[in-house]
Design an enzyme around this catalytic site. Structure first.
Site, PDB file in Angstrom:
ATOM      1  CG  HIS A 282      -2.259   3.136  -0.585  1.00  0.00           C
ATOM      2  ND1 HIS A 282      -1.453   3.826   0.301  1.00  0.00           N
ATOM      3  CD2 HIS A 282      -3.451   3.785  -0.613  1.00  0.00           C
ATOM      4  CE1 HIS A 282      -2.127   4.839   0.798  1.00  0.00           C
ATOM      5  NE2 HIS A 282      -3.347   4.846   0.263  1.00  0.00           N
TER       6      HIS A 282
ATOM      7  CB  CYS B 223      -5.033  -0.869  -1.997  1.00  0.00           C
ATOM      8  SG  CYS B 223      -4.888   0.249  -0.598  1.00  0.00           S
TER       9      CYS B 223
END
Length: 198
Positions: free
Chosen positions: A135, A111
């Site tokens: 992400h 992420c």
């Protein structure tokens, strides 16, 4: 990278860490028999409050002399905007990430946690651009310094990155595979009733 010795991994947590990512990583690695130490950063006692209010009690706190950082085989950075901000700016975390990468130990981030790879300066110490993912919300902060891939899990030698909460099981099982072998990863995955294959 896999062998029969007990493997050890550090999972960093900080205020604002993405709890799904942290807990899934910790759980999957422990299911595989990997000794995991949850290491809090910029918190000196008590639990860490994650991005959605879940509290995680760490095993230790960064700077704790009882944690022999050099004895670990992997270091992992979960995402979460608040947690990533803390981890990316912490000098000890940046140093550990850079040292582990230089020693060819596993360095992993998921992420927004991939931003910590950037602030650790790892890409400046290798001749080729490193392949990473993250992400989508932080892609623009990474694509000029790295060879960015829109893939669920990206492995570039000893650097492993992934995208977000929905890719955490794949990411964690890839870490298991690299640390203790594909057979163990398959053994751990089977009772989870996953909807993807390793």
């Amino acid at each position: 990278m896999a062998n029969s010795q007990l493997k050890k991994a550090i999972v960093f947590v900080a205020e604002g860490t993405e709890e799904m990512e942290a807990v899934i990583i910790i759980d999957v690695l422990r299911r595989a028999g990997i000794h995991v130490v949850v290491l809090a950063v910029e918190v000196s006692s008590g639990p860490v409050t994650c991005s959605r209010g879940v509290k995680i009690t760490p095993d230790a706190y960064i700077g704790d002399d009882s944690v022999k950082i050099g004895s670990f085989d992997a270091v992992i950075v979960p995402g979460g905007a608040g947690g990533t901000s803390v981890l990316s700016q912490n000098a000890q975390v940046r140093s550990i990430l850079a040292e582990f990468h230089a020693q060819r130990k596993i360095v992993a981030a998921i992420c927004a946690g991939t931003l910590a790879i950037k602030t650790a300066g790892i890409q400046s110490k290798v001749p080729q651009p490193l392949r990473v993912t993250s992400h989508p919300s932080v892609k623009a902060q990474l694509e000029h310094d790295f060879l960015y891939k829109d893939e669920r899990v990206v492995v570039d030698s000893n650097l492993v990155t992934s995208r977000g909460p929905g890719t955490t099981l794949e990411f964690a099982l890839k870490l298991v595979s690299l640390l203790v072998g594909e057979e163990k990863a398959s053994e751990v995955a089977t009772p989870m009733v996953l909807n993807f294959s390793l």
